[in-house]
Design an enzyme around this catalytic site. Structure first.
Site, short mmCIF file in Angstrom:
data_model
loop_
_atom_site.label_atom_id
_atom_site.label_comp_id
_atom_site.label_asym_id
_atom_site.label_seq_id
_atom_site.Cartn_x
_atom_site.Cartn_y
_atom_site.Cartn_z
N LEU A 1 -2.33 -21.01 -9.16
CA LEU A 1 -2.82 -22.19 -9.87
C LEU A 1 -4.19 -21.90 -10.44
O LEU A 1 -5.02 -21.24 -9.81
CB LEU A 1 -2.91 -23.38 -8.91
CG LEU A 1 -1.61 -23.91 -8.35
CD1 LEU A 1 -1.87 -25.16 -7.52
CD2 LEU A 1 -0.63 -24.24 -9.45
N SER A 2 -4.40 -22.39 -11.66
CA SER A 2 -5.70 -22.23 -12.32
C SER A 2 -5.84 -23.36 -13.33
O SER A 2 -4.84 -23.75 -13.96
CB SER A 2 -5.75 -20.88 -13.04
OG SER A 2 -6.79 -20.89 -14.00
N GLN B 1 -22.31 -19.16 -16.99
CA GLN B 1 -21.35 -18.12 -16.62
C GLN B 1 -20.32 -17.84 -17.72
O GLN B 1 -19.41 -17.07 -17.51
CB GLN B 1 -20.67 -18.48 -15.30
CG GLN B 1 -19.72 -19.65 -15.37
CD GLN B 1 -19.26 -20.09 -13.99
OE1 GLN B 1 -20.07 -20.53 -13.18
NE2 GLN B 1 -17.97 -19.97 -13.69
N HIS C 1 -7.79 -26.32 -5.65
CA HIS C 1 -9.05 -26.98 -5.29
C HIS C 1 -8.84 -27.92 -4.09
O HIS C 1 -9.70 -28.02 -3.21
CB HIS C 1 -9.56 -27.82 -6.46
CG HIS C 1 -9.88 -27.05 -7.70
ND1 HIS C 1 -9.18 -27.19 -8.87
CD2 HIS C 1 -10.85 -26.13 -7.95
CE1 HIS C 1 -9.70 -26.41 -9.80
NE2 HIS C 1 -10.72 -25.75 -9.27
N GLN D 1 -9.79 -17.51 -2.40
CA GLN D 1 -9.50 -16.07 -2.44
C GLN D 1 -9.11 -15.64 -3.85
O GLN D 1 -9.26 -14.48 -4.22
CB GLN D 1 -8.37 -15.75 -1.45
CG GLN D 1 -7.76 -14.37 -1.56
CD GLN D 1 -8.74 -13.26 -1.16
OE1 GLN D 1 -9.69 -13.49 -0.42
NE2 GLN D 1 -8.49 -12.06 -1.66
P1 AMP Z 1 -12.95 -23.15 -10.50
O1 AMP Z 1 -12.91 -24.63 -10.67
O2 AMP Z 1 -11.87 -22.42 -11.22
O3 AMP Z 1 -14.34 -22.57 -10.73
O4 AMP Z 1 -12.65 -22.88 -8.96
C1 AMP Z 1 -13.38 -23.54 -7.96
C2 AMP Z 1 -12.98 -22.96 -6.63
O5 AMP Z 1 -11.57 -23.15 -6.43
C3 AMP Z 1 -13.24 -21.45 -6.52
O6 AMP Z 1 -13.71 -21.16 -5.22
C4 AMP Z 1 -11.87 -20.87 -6.76
O7 AMP Z 1 -11.69 -19.60 -6.15
C5 AMP Z 1 -10.98 -21.91 -6.11
N1 AMP Z 1 -9.62 -21.83 -6.65
C6 AMP Z 1 -9.23 -21.82 -7.94
N2 AMP Z 1 -7.89 -21.68 -8.05
C7 AMP Z 1 -7.41 -21.57 -6.78
C8 AMP Z 1 -6.12 -21.38 -6.21
N3 AMP Z 1 -5.02 -21.27 -6.97
N4 AMP Z 1 -6.01 -21.32 -4.87
C9 AMP Z 1 -7.11 -21.43 -4.07
N5 AMP Z 1 -8.37 -21.60 -4.55
C10 AMP Z 1 -8.52 -21.67 -5.88
#
Ligand code: AMP
Length: 298
Positions: free
Chosen positions: A185-186, A61, A37, A149
């Site tokens: 990362l997640s 979602q 993020h 991505q």
């Molecule tokens: P999220 O909070 O998981 O809904 O993600 C929010 C945004 O962050 C989305 O555009 C995701 O694609 C991006 N994102 C999540 N994990 C990563 C990562 N490891 N690298 C780059 N962008 C990410």
């Protein structure tokens, strides 16, 4: 950095940024911010003068049996790191602020590309994503919106929504940020036990082995799919999908060329992980080579 909870406060802040002639960027997130993020926020900082970050775990979602209630949340920490990385505003609305009438009666439903890959096991997921992103575009009216991505199907469908509905916003896509050993990362990585964290590496290994075989000259998608399935089998994991698809149509291909996306999803216990790479002949996506990881020297 301002922290606000209402759409009206966002509109005031954006209007005053525009009065000063500022270019406005939006980074939509579900919070529990990590370095992925932050790369998005940094990109936004570089491509605009004013950066808004939204933190909203969007119920629309999530399927009925998914992890909406246990999705990790830490707004205080999110605000601190967003501030440190140069965000101007953090928008953290309550569900009732975003959906005052409950389930909305008008939603954005993608016609194509939403029932394949992640959509096959998450019916309605992209309807929820596109609806909330359209709403956030309505609230922020950003000049540019920044996405990762890592969620490439999401980006492909948002791109189509923006084109088909003539939304006046530019999209920017930031490469996937990874742990040193390659794991993308997640926020959901927080769910993984130590042994699942180890097994999760198969997700990245599958992607990496596909990239390596393609760079070595293998262009037959069936062979590359088999390669990825072999990596998962060796780790004792049945992937939800491990496929090679066209970046725009999201449909499976038979012959692979540069620009084709290899994409995987797998469950480790209750945690669903995804990853992907855009194939590029002879080039890797910035993560360590498989041999380096396997030698434990990364
Ligand atoms: P999220 O909070 O998981 O809904 O993600 C929010 C945004 O962050 C989305 O555009 C995701 O694609 C991006 N994102 C999540 N994990 C990563 C990562 N490891 N690298 C780059 N962008 C990410």
């Amino acid at each position: 950095m301002q922290q606000v909870h209402t759409k009206q406060d966002v509109r005031y802040a954006v209007a005053s940024a525009r009065t000063c002639g500022k270019r406005v960027a939006l980074v939509p997130t579900m919070g529990f911010l990590h370095r992925g993020h932050l790369a998005l926020i940094e990109h936004a900082r570089r491509s605009a003068d004013w950066v808004g970050v939204s933190v909203f775990v969007n119920p629309l979602q999530f399927g009925p049996t998914e992890d909406l209630d246990r999705y990790p949340r830490d707004l205080e920490r999110d605000a601190a790191v967003a501030r440190e990385h140069g965000a101007d505003l953090l928008f953290a609305p309550a569900v009732a602020e975003m959906y005052p009438a409950g389930e909305p009666s008008v939603v954005v439903v993608p016609d194509q590309g939403a029932d394949v890959l992640c959509g096959a096991s998450r019916p309605g997921h992209f309807r929820g994503v596109l609806t909330v992103v359209a709403k956030l575009f309505g609230v922020f009216s950003p000049d540019v919106a920044v996405f990762g991505q890592k969620d490439f199907q999401q980006v492909a469908l948002i791109r189509r929504m923006v084109a088909d509905l003539d939304m006046p916003v530019e999209l920017a896509v930031v490469p996937t940020v990874r742990e040193e050993d390659g794991l993308a990362l997640s926020s959901r990585n927080a769910y993984l036990s130590a042994s699942q964290r180890q097994a999760a590496l198969a997700v990245f290994r599958a992607i990496r082995s596909c990239e390596e075989r393609f760079a070595a000259g293998v262009a037959d998608a069936r062979a590359l799919r088999a390669e990825m399935h072999g990596v998962f089998a060796a780790a004792g994991i049945e992937p939800e999908y491990a496929d090679l698809v066209d970046a725009e149509t999201l449909l499976p291909v038979e012959t692979v060329r540069a620009g084709i996306v290899c994409a995987v999803a797998a469950r480790l216990g209750a945690t669903r992980l995804i990853d992907n790479a855009v194939l590029a002949a002879g080039l890797f996506s910035g993560a360590p080579a498989l041999a380096t990881i396997e030698a434990g020297t990364s």
